[in-house]
Design a protein around this motif. Structure first.
Motif, PDB file in Angstrom:
ATOM      1  N   LEU A 121       4.714   2.143   7.522  1.00 20.51           N
ATOM      2  CA  LEU A 121       3.675   3.159   7.648  1.00 20.51           C
ATOM      3  C   LEU A 121       3.677   4.162   6.501  1.00 20.51           C
ATOM      4  CD1 LEU A 121       1.398   4.520   9.318  1.00 20.51           C
ATOM      5  CD2 LEU A 121       3.192   5.815  10.466  1.00 20.51           C
ATOM      6  N   LYS A 122       4.801   4.796   6.258  1.00 17.60           N
ATOM      7  CA  LYS A 122       4.865   5.831   5.230  1.00 17.60           C
ATOM      8  C   LYS A 122       4.633   5.248   3.834  1.00 17.60           C
ATOM      9  CE  LYS A 122       7.614   9.672   3.560  1.00 17.60           C
ATOM     10  NZ  LYS A 122       8.852  10.428   3.678  1.00 17.60           N
ATOM     11  N   LEU A 123       5.256   4.120   3.533  1.00 18.90           N
ATOM     12  CA  LEU A 123       5.104   3.500   2.225  1.00 18.90           C
ATOM     13  C   LEU A 123       3.649   3.092   1.974  1.00 18.90           C
ATOM     14  CD1 LEU A 123       6.507   2.431  -0.356  1.00 18.90           C
ATOM     15  CD2 LEU A 123       6.838   0.271   0.863  1.00 18.90           C
ATOM     16  N   ASP A 124       3.023   2.443   2.943  1.00 19.20           N
ATOM     17  CA  ASP A 124       1.648   1.959   2.769  1.00 19.20           C
ATOM     18  C   ASP A 124       0.629   3.087   2.686  1.00 19.20           C
ATOM     19  OD1 ASP A 124       2.482  -0.686   2.763  1.00 19.20           O
ATOM     20  OD2 ASP A 124       2.079  -1.006   4.888  1.00 19.20           O
ATOM     21  N   THR A 125       0.858   4.175   3.415  1.00 20.63           N
ATOM     22  CA  THR A 125      -0.142   5.255   3.450  1.00 20.63           C
ATOM     23  C   THR A 125       0.072   6.323   2.381  1.00 20.63           C
ATOM     24  OG1 THR A 125       1.124   6.469   5.127  1.00 20.63           O
ATOM     25  CG2 THR A 125      -0.595   4.957   5.921  1.00 20.63           C
ATOM     26  N   THR A 126       1.228   6.329   1.743  1.00 17.53           N
ATOM     27  CA  THR A 126       1.471   7.336   0.703  1.00 17.53           C
ATOM     28  C   THR A 126       1.732   6.697  -0.656  1.00 17.53           C
ATOM     29  OG1 THR A 126       3.802   7.518   1.338  1.00 17.53           O
ATOM     30  CG2 THR A 126       2.274   9.095   2.339  1.00 17.53           C
ATOM     31  N   ALA A 127       2.920   6.128  -0.837  1.00 14.36           N
ATOM     32  CA  ALA A 127       3.298   5.604  -2.163  1.00 14.36           C
ATOM     33  C   ALA A 127       2.375   4.486  -2.633  1.00 14.36           C
ATOM     34  CB  ALA A 127       4.750   5.117  -2.136  1.00 14.36           C
ATOM     35  N   LYS A 128       2.092   3.535  -1.764  1.00 13.37           N
ATOM     36  CA  LYS A 128       1.230   2.423  -2.186  1.00 13.37           C
ATOM     37  C   LYS A 128      -0.216   2.882  -2.370  1.00 13.37           C
ATOM     38  CE  LYS A 128       3.613  -1.753  -0.769  1.00 13.37           C
ATOM     39  NZ  LYS A 128       3.498  -2.972   0.048  1.00 13.37           N
ATOM     40  N   LYS A 129      -0.682   3.743  -1.520  1.00 14.29           N
ATOM     41  CA  LYS A 129      -2.052   4.248  -1.683  1.00 14.29           C
ATOM     42  C   LYS A 129      -2.188   4.950  -3.033  1.00 14.29           C
ATOM     43  CE  LYS A 129      -5.545   7.175   0.407  1.00 14.29           C
ATOM     44  NZ  LYS A 129      -5.523   8.626   0.404  1.00 14.29           N
ATOM     45  N   ALA A 130      -1.234   5.800  -3.376  1.00 15.72           N
ATOM     46  CA  ALA A 130      -1.253   6.491  -4.674  1.00 15.72           C
ATOM     47  C   ALA A 130      -1.145   5.503  -5.827  1.00 15.72           C
ATOM     48  CB  ALA A 130      -0.135   7.527  -4.740  1.00 15.72           C
ATOM     49  N   LEU A 131      -0.293   4.493  -5.672  1.00 15.85           N
ATOM     50  CA  LEU A 131      -0.132   3.467  -6.707  1.00 15.85           C
ATOM     51  C   LEU A 131      -1.434   2.707  -6.913  1.00 15.85           C
ATOM     52  CD1 LEU A 131       1.484   1.575  -8.604  1.00 15.85           C
ATOM     53  CD2 LEU A 131       2.065   0.250  -6.536  1.00 15.85           C
ATOM     54  N   TYR A 132      -2.033   2.231  -5.842  1.00 14.34           N
ATOM     55  CA  TYR A 132      -3.253   1.430  -5.961  1.00 14.34           C
ATOM     56  C   TYR A 132      -4.402   2.254  -6.541  1.00 14.34           C
ATOM     57  CZ  TYR A 132      -0.694  -1.901  -3.018  1.00 14.34           C
ATOM     58  OH  TYR A 132       0.244  -2.772  -2.506  1.00 14.34           O
ATOM     59  N   GLU A 133      -4.445   3.510  -6.201  1.00 13.30           N
ATOM     60  CA  GLU A 133      -5.445   4.407  -6.791  1.00 13.30           C
ATOM     61  C   GLU A 133      -5.210   4.544  -8.294  1.00 13.30           C
ATOM     62  OE1 GLU A 133      -7.155   8.538  -5.252  1.00 13.30           O
ATOM     63  OE2 GLU A 133      -5.073   8.715  -5.929  1.00 13.30           O
ATOM     64  N   ARG A 134      -3.961   4.778  -8.676  1.00 10.05           N
ATOM     65  CA  ARG A 134      -3.599   4.988 -10.081  1.00 10.05           C
ATOM     66  C   ARG A 134      -3.915   3.773 -10.956  1.00 10.05           C
ATOM     67  NH1 ARG A 134       2.460   5.547 -10.534  1.00 10.05           N
ATOM     68  NH2 ARG A 134       2.459   3.381 -11.153  1.00 10.05           N
ATOM     69  N   VAL A 135      -3.679   2.570 -10.430  1.00  6.85           N
ATOM     70  CA  VAL A 135      -3.878   1.365 -11.242  1.00  6.85           C
ATOM     71  C   VAL A 135      -5.302   0.827 -11.170  1.00  6.85           C
ATOM     72  CG1 VAL A 135      -1.439   0.740 -11.159  1.00  6.85           C
ATOM     73  CG2 VAL A 135      -3.044  -0.280  -9.495  1.00  6.85           C
ATOM     74  N   GLY A 136      -6.144   1.403 -10.304  1.00 10.63           N
ATOM     75  CA  GLY A 136      -7.552   1.020 -10.279  1.00 10.63           C
ATOM     76  C   GLY A 136      -7.950  -0.065  -9.299  1.00 10.63           C
ATOM     77  N   VAL A 137      -7.231  -0.203  -8.184  1.00 10.92           N
ATOM     78  CA  VAL A 137      -7.670  -1.123  -7.127  1.00 10.92           C
ATOM     79  C   VAL A 137      -8.946  -0.520  -6.533  1.00 10.92           C
ATOM     80  CG1 VAL A 137      -7.101  -2.145  -4.888  1.00 10.92           C
ATOM     81  CG2 VAL A 137      -5.330  -1.927  -6.658  1.00 10.92           C
ATOM     82  N   LYS A 138     -10.049  -1.265  -6.601  1.00 14.78           N
ATOM     83  CA  LYS A 138     -11.358  -0.716  -6.239  1.00 14.78           C
ATOM     84  C   LYS A 138     -11.503  -0.390  -4.763  1.00 14.78           C
ATOM     85  CE  LYS A 138     -13.433  -3.226 -10.039  1.00 14.78           C
ATOM     86  NZ  LYS A 138     -14.086  -4.493 -10.366  1.00 14.78           N
ATOM     87  N   GLN A 139     -10.872  -1.173  -3.912  1.00 16.05           N
ATOM     88  CA  GLN A 139     -10.943  -0.886  -2.479  1.00 16.05           C
ATOM     89  C   GLN A 139      -9.587  -1.189  -1.859  1.00 16.05           C
ATOM     90  OE1 GLN A 139     -14.004  -2.961  -0.050  1.00 16.05           O
ATOM     91  NE2 GLN A 139     -14.850  -0.933   0.334  1.00 16.05           N
ATOM     92  N   TYR A 140      -9.098  -0.234  -1.052  1.00 17.83           N
ATOM     93  CA  TYR A 140      -7.802  -0.367  -0.385  1.00 17.83           C
ATOM     94  C   TYR A 140      -8.024  -0.229   1.108  1.00 17.83           C
ATOM     95  CZ  TYR A 140      -2.939   0.661   0.971  1.00 17.83           C
ATOM     96  OH  TYR A 140      -1.706   0.635   1.562  1.00 17.83           O
ATOM     97  N   TRP A 141      -7.614  -1.258   1.844  1.00 18.25           N
ATOM     98  CA  TRP A 141      -7.748  -1.273   3.293  1.00 18.25           C
ATOM     99  C   TRP A 141      -6.372  -1.105   3.922  1.00 18.25           C
ATOM    100  CZ3 TRP A 141     -11.495  -5.631   5.240  1.00 18.25           C
ATOM    101  CH2 TRP A 141     -12.697  -5.573   4.517  1.00 18.25           C
ATOM    102  N   ILE A 142      -6.258  -0.163   4.841  1.00 17.60           N
ATOM    103  CA  ILE A 142      -5.035  -0.003   5.633  1.00 17.60           C
ATOM    104  C   ILE A 142      -5.390  -0.384   7.057  1.00 17.60           C
ATOM    105  CG2 ILE A 142      -3.237   1.552   6.438  1.00 17.60           C
ATOM    106  CD1 ILE A 142      -3.711   3.267   3.946  1.00 17.60           C
ATOM    107  N   VAL A 143      -4.737  -1.450   7.543  1.00 16.13           N
ATOM    108  CA  VAL A 143      -5.051  -2.015   8.859  1.00 16.13           C
ATOM    109  C   VAL A 143      -3.999  -1.548   9.861  1.00 16.13           C
ATOM    110  CG1 VAL A 143      -5.419  -4.143  10.160  1.00 16.13           C
ATOM    111  CG2 VAL A 143      -6.042  -4.047   7.716  1.00 16.13           C
ATOM    112  N   TYR A 144      -4.477  -0.920  10.944  1.00 11.91           N
ATOM    113  CA  TYR A 144      -3.609  -0.462  12.033  1.00 11.91           C
ATOM    114  C   TYR A 144      -3.785  -1.454  13.186  1.00 11.91           C
ATOM    115  CZ  TYR A 144      -3.349   3.851   9.352  1.00 11.91           C
ATOM    116  OH  TYR A 144      -3.139   4.774   8.354  1.00 11.91           O
ATOM    117  N   PRO A 145      -2.858  -2.416  13.348  1.00  9.77           N
ATOM    118  CA  PRO A 145      -3.077  -3.520  14.283  1.00  9.77           C
ATOM    119  C   PRO A 145      -3.155  -3.116  15.751  1.00  9.77           C
ATOM    120  CG  PRO A 145      -0.881  -3.651  13.317  1.00  9.77           C
ATOM    121  CD  PRO A 145      -1.602  -2.547  12.621  1.00  9.77           C
TER     122      PRO A 145
END
Length: 190
Positions: A121-145
């Motif tokens: 949860l924490k990694l996907d919603t903070t560090a990875k979200k910031a990383l994907y934004e920084r590198v230019g991933v156009k759309q990021y989906w976070i799925v809460y099952p």
């Protein structure tokens, strides 16, 4: 090689030598251990989501990939061995075939989806979200099952994600990186 020590700055050269089965990701040279195996619900949702994309993309230029699939994210023009960020998103959509090689993807995929587990949860919603934004991933989906919700973040012109839009089980998600595609959450969460 045994599990790496956390205090060193690691690169792809180190990562590629670690034993198979040791599931880790590197973000800016720091090691993040992944859970040994995702839950059954995680895998069912990932399979359904992959099927939505795979069916739509059949015969098209873009390709869907599911973990484990290495995505190397260089900061510039460094050689593979020098890259210090390697992630394994649950789902990656890559539309530029020049980014694909036998090792996986080098550069930002067009879309990434991560399915949340309690340990991620924490990694996907903070560090990875910031990383994907920084590198230019156009759309990021976070799925809460368990909640049957998908948060969709779309990259804006200034390379910043918007505030995100929540979609729930009965919704259709427009896929901005793929013309005329929507994803049915009814099918994804079924």
């Amino acid at each position: 090689m045994s599990m790496p020590m956390q205090h060193r700055h690691y690169k792809y050269a180190d990562y590629s030598k670690w034993a198979e089965g040791e599931r880790v990701e590197l973000i800016d040279g720091h090691v993040y251990a992944m859970t040994p195996a995702p839950s059954r619900i995680h895998q069912e949702i990932l399979g359904n989501l992959y099927n939505e994309f795979a069916n739509y993309l059949r015969g098209k230029r873009c390709r869907p990939y599911i973990a484990p699939f290495d995505v190397r994210l260089p900061k510039g023009n460094e050689l593979d061995e020098e890259i210090d960020t390697v992630v394994q998103p649950d789902l990656s959509i890559v539309c530029d075939p020049e980014k694909l090689d036998d090792k996986g993807c080098k550069g930002a995929p067009d879309l990434i989806a991560e399915i949340i587990s309690p340990s991620s949860l924490k990694l996907d919603t903070t560090a990875k979200k910031a990383l994907y934004e920084r590198v230019g991933v156009k759309q990021y989906w976070i799925v809460y099952p368990h909640e049957k919700i998908v948060m969709v973040y779309t990259l804006k012109e200034e390379r910043r994600y918007d505030d995100g839009e929540a979609f729930s089980q009965g919704d259709l998600i427009p896929v901005i990186v793929l013309e005329n595609m929507t994803v049915s959450l009814e099918r994804v969460f079924s």
